[in-house]
Design an enzyme around this catalytic site. Structure first.
Site, PDB file in Angstrom:
ATOM      1  N   GLY A 211       0.865  -1.405   0.038  1.00 49.36           N
ATOM      2  CA  GLY A 211      -0.076  -0.036  -0.207  1.00 49.36           C
ATOM      3  C   GLY A 211       0.740   1.202   0.007  1.00 49.36           C
ATOM      4  O   GLY A 211       1.888   1.106   0.270  1.00 49.36           O
TER       5      GLY A 211
ATOM      6  N   ASP B  18       6.952  -6.032   5.664  1.00 50.08           N
ATOM      7  CA  ASP B  18       6.391  -4.675   5.534  1.00 50.08           C
ATOM      8  C   ASP B  18       6.558  -3.931   4.059  1.00 50.08           C
ATOM      9  O   ASP B  18       7.793  -3.716   3.836  1.00 50.08           O
ATOM     10  CB  ASP B  18       6.805  -3.410   6.620  1.00 50.08           C
ATOM     11  CG  ASP B  18       6.528  -2.185   6.562  1.00 50.08           C
ATOM     12  OD1 ASP B  18       5.579  -1.897   5.567  1.00 50.08           O
ATOM     13  OD2 ASP B  18       7.088  -1.525   7.165  1.00 50.08           O
TER      14      ASP B  18
ATOM     15  N   GLU C  38       8.934  13.723   3.642  1.00 42.66           N
ATOM     16  CA  GLU C  38       7.701  13.314   3.139  1.00 42.66           C
ATOM     17  C   GLU C  38       6.694  14.438   3.258  1.00 42.66           C
ATOM     18  O   GLU C  38       5.936  14.759   2.367  1.00 42.66           O
ATOM     19  CB  GLU C  38       7.159  11.969   3.862  1.00 42.66           C
ATOM     20  CG  GLU C  38       7.934  10.823   3.451  1.00 42.66           C
ATOM     21  CD  GLU C  38       7.705   9.499   4.176  1.00 42.66           C
ATOM     22  OE1 GLU C  38       7.906   8.563   4.069  1.00 42.66           O
ATOM     23  OE2 GLU C  38       6.836   9.913   5.292  1.00 42.66           O
TER      24      GLU C  38
HETATM   25  N1  LIG Z   1      -5.487   2.466  12.488  1.00 41.11           N
HETATM   26  C1  LIG Z   1      -5.017   3.610  12.547  1.00 41.11           C
HETATM   27  N2  LIG Z   1      -5.569   4.725  13.000  1.00 41.11           N
HETATM   28  C2  LIG Z   1      -4.938   5.828  13.142  1.00 41.11           C
HETATM   29  N3  LIG Z   1      -3.604   6.061  12.675  1.00 41.11           N
HETATM   30  C3  LIG Z   1      -3.026   4.934  12.278  1.00 41.11           C
HETATM   31  C4  LIG Z   1      -3.679   3.653  12.081  1.00 41.11           C
HETATM   32  N4  LIG Z   1      -2.633   2.986  11.609  1.00 41.11           N
HETATM   33  C5  LIG Z   1      -1.500   3.366  11.529  1.00 41.11           C
HETATM   34  N5  LIG Z   1      -1.594   4.765  11.636  1.00 41.11           N
HETATM   35  C6  LIG Z   1      -0.843   6.038  11.565  1.00 41.11           C
HETATM   36  O1  LIG Z   1      -0.548   6.522  10.328  1.00 41.11           O
HETATM   37  C7  LIG Z   1       0.782   6.775  10.169  1.00 41.11           C
HETATM   38  C8  LIG Z   1       1.560   5.980   9.233  1.00 41.11           C
HETATM   39  O2  LIG Z   1       1.431   4.426   9.463  1.00 41.11           O
HETATM   40  P1  LIG Z   1       2.335   3.529   8.946  1.00 41.11           P
HETATM   41  O3  LIG Z   1       2.198   2.062   9.673  1.00 41.11           O
HETATM   42  O4  LIG Z   1       3.927   3.999   9.545  1.00 41.11           O
HETATM   43  O5  LIG Z   1       2.212   3.495   7.594  1.00 41.11           O
HETATM   44  P2  LIG Z   1       3.280   2.750   6.306  1.00 41.11           P
HETATM   45  O6  LIG Z   1       4.051   1.756   6.932  1.00 41.11           O
HETATM   46  O7  LIG Z   1       2.255   2.161   5.704  1.00 41.11           O
HETATM   47  O8  LIG Z   1       4.134   3.996   5.672  1.00 41.11           O
HETATM   48  C9  LIG Z   1       1.744   6.547  11.421  1.00 41.11           C
HETATM   49  O9  LIG Z   1       1.523   7.879  12.269  1.00 41.11           O
HETATM   50  C10 LIG Z   1       0.635   5.579  12.106  1.00 41.11           C
HETATM   51  O10 LIG Z   1       0.595   5.580  13.645  1.00 41.11           O
HETATM   52  N1  LIG Z   2      11.270   1.556  -3.975  1.00 46.40           N
HETATM   53  C1  LIG Z   2      10.992   2.919  -3.543  1.00 46.40           C
HETATM   54  N2  LIG Z   2      11.424   3.677  -4.097  1.00 46.40           N
HETATM   55  C2  LIG Z   2      11.364   5.083  -3.810  1.00 46.40           C
HETATM   56  N3  LIG Z   2      11.025   5.233  -2.419  1.00 46.40           N
HETATM   57  C3  LIG Z   2      10.775   4.228  -1.851  1.00 46.40           C
HETATM   58  C4  LIG Z   2      10.812   3.048  -2.344  1.00 46.40           C
HETATM   59  N4  LIG Z   2      10.138   2.194  -1.202  1.00 46.40           N
HETATM   60  C5  LIG Z   2       9.896   2.879  -0.200  1.00 46.40           C
HETATM   61  N5  LIG Z   2      10.308   4.022  -0.509  1.00 46.40           N
HETATM   62  C6  LIG Z   2      10.158   5.228   0.356  1.00 46.40           C
HETATM   63  C7  LIG Z   2       8.600   5.900   0.481  1.00 46.40           C
HETATM   64  C8  LIG Z   2       8.795   6.069   2.079  1.00 46.40           C
HETATM   65  O1  LIG Z   2       9.282   7.538   2.093  1.00 46.40           O
HETATM   66  C9  LIG Z   2       9.519   5.428   2.968  1.00 46.40           C
HETATM   67  C10 LIG Z   2       9.249   4.292   3.473  1.00 46.40           C
HETATM   68  O2  LIG Z   2       7.834   3.645   2.952  1.00 46.40           O
HETATM   69  P1  LIG Z   2       6.663   3.427   3.980  1.00 46.40           P
HETATM   70  O3  LIG Z   2       5.784   3.175   2.905  1.00 46.40           O
HETATM   71  O4  LIG Z   2       6.524   4.592   4.900  1.00 46.40           O
HETATM   72  O5  LIG Z   2       6.977   2.048   4.666  1.00 46.40           O
HETATM   73  O6  LIG Z   2      10.638   4.819   1.836  1.00 46.40           O
END
Ligand SMILES: Nc1ncnc2c1ncn2[C@@H]1O[C@H](COP(=O)(O)OP(=O)(O)O)[C@@H](O)[C@H]1O
Ligand SMILES: Nc1ncnc2c1ncn2[C@H]1C[C@H](O)[C@@H](COP(=O)(O)O)O1
Length: 222
Positions: free
Chosen positions: A19, A90, A159
């Site tokens: 995602g 992840d 970001e």
């Molecule tokens: N169910 C939820 N409700 C509210 N906030 C959430 C939930 N799941 C994740 N978050 C928050 O959203 C942000 C991004 O989540 P994260 O798990 O780091 O996303 P990703 O790994 O997809 O980049 C974090 O600040 C996290 O605490």
């Molecule tokens: N393959 C990728 N190219 C560019 N940027 C990437 C790639 N994989 C992850 N990223 C970046 C996007 C986010 O800034 C961080 C971590 O991703 P997240 O979805 O928050 O786990 O790395």
């Protein structure tokens, strides 16, 4: 109660979570791994030597960053293989090529030569015995507004300073990408339908769905 046993989820399963940035992959990875007593495989963001530079100059660093991510994910893949599964991962490797590298090439921030070099490296690496497909890909989806709010809440400066158009482009690409994804079974979850921050009981409905898909997959193998 051991939830993995309750739902009859094989201990060697490999589940990858896909995602867009900020959608909640890491949070769900931790919650599922806790519930199933699985190991986790995370992207390393803080120690990534290119990520910050990349967000300041896509054209200069996109190739370096893709090669770095590919190497890191391949090492993780090898680790998962050597442990014999039992992992929540992840982000999938499919997103590196299907979303990120492709987007930067098509938007002109990765050259054609670099893109071809990257894709040939990617293809050569995934065609190895270290590369079994995951048993399941959980795809997290949500509205762009909700995702932007989460990126903001998490607070990574690089970001937050990136124009909204970048996240909008990525969001649109993810929707198309998942519709044509076929490398392994997919479970689609809307982020408004569960809350992985609310403890194990909140994600039991997800475990039930995971169990059904894995069961069907195993029946199809027989
Ligand atoms: N169910 C939820 N409700 C509210 N906030 C959430 C939930 N799941 C994740 N978050 C928050 O959203 C942000 C991004 O989540 P994260 O798990 O780091 O996303 P990703 O790994 O997809 O980049 C974090 O600040 C996290 O605490
Ligand atoms: N393959 C990728 N190219 C560019 N940027 C990437 C790639 N994989 C992850 N990223 C970046 C996007 C986010 O800034 C961080 C971590 O991703 P997240 O979805 O928050 O786990 O790395």
């Amino acid at each position: 109660m051991n939830l993995r046993k309750k739902y009859n989820i094989p201990s060697n399963s490999v589940i990858t979570i896909a995602g867009t940035v900020g959608v909640g992959k890491s949070t769900l990875t931790n919650a599922l791994a806790d519930a199933l007593q699985f190991r986790t495989s995370f992207e390393k963001v803080d120690t990534n030597p290119y990520l910050d530079k990349f967000y300041h100059d896509f054209s200069r660093w996109s190739f370096h960053l893709q090669v770095y991510f590919l190497a890191e994910r391949f090492k993780e893949q090898k680790k998962i293989f050597e442990y014999g599964g039992g992992f929540i991962q992840d982000r999938s490797i499919y997103e590196d090529t299907g979303i990120f590298a492709r987007m930067h090439y098509e938007k002109g921030t990765m050259s054609e030569t670099d893109y071809e070099t990257y894709t040939s490296l990617f293809d050569a690496m995934v065609m190895t015995p270290y590369f079994p497909h995951p048993d399941l890909l959980i795809y997290l989806e949500g509205s762009l507004d909700d995702i932007l709010a989460r990126i903001d809440k998490r607070g990574r400066t690089m970001e937050k300073e990136t124009p909204v158009e970048y996240w909008q482009e990525m969001h649109g690409r993810y929707e198309k990408w998942i519709d044509s994804f076929s490398s392994c079974p997919v479970l689609r979850l809307n982020i408004n339908d569960y809350d992985a921050t609310e403890g194990t009981s909140a994600i039991e409905p997800i475990l039930e769905k995971v169990a059904v898909i894995l069961e069907q997959k195993n029946l199809a193998k027989r």
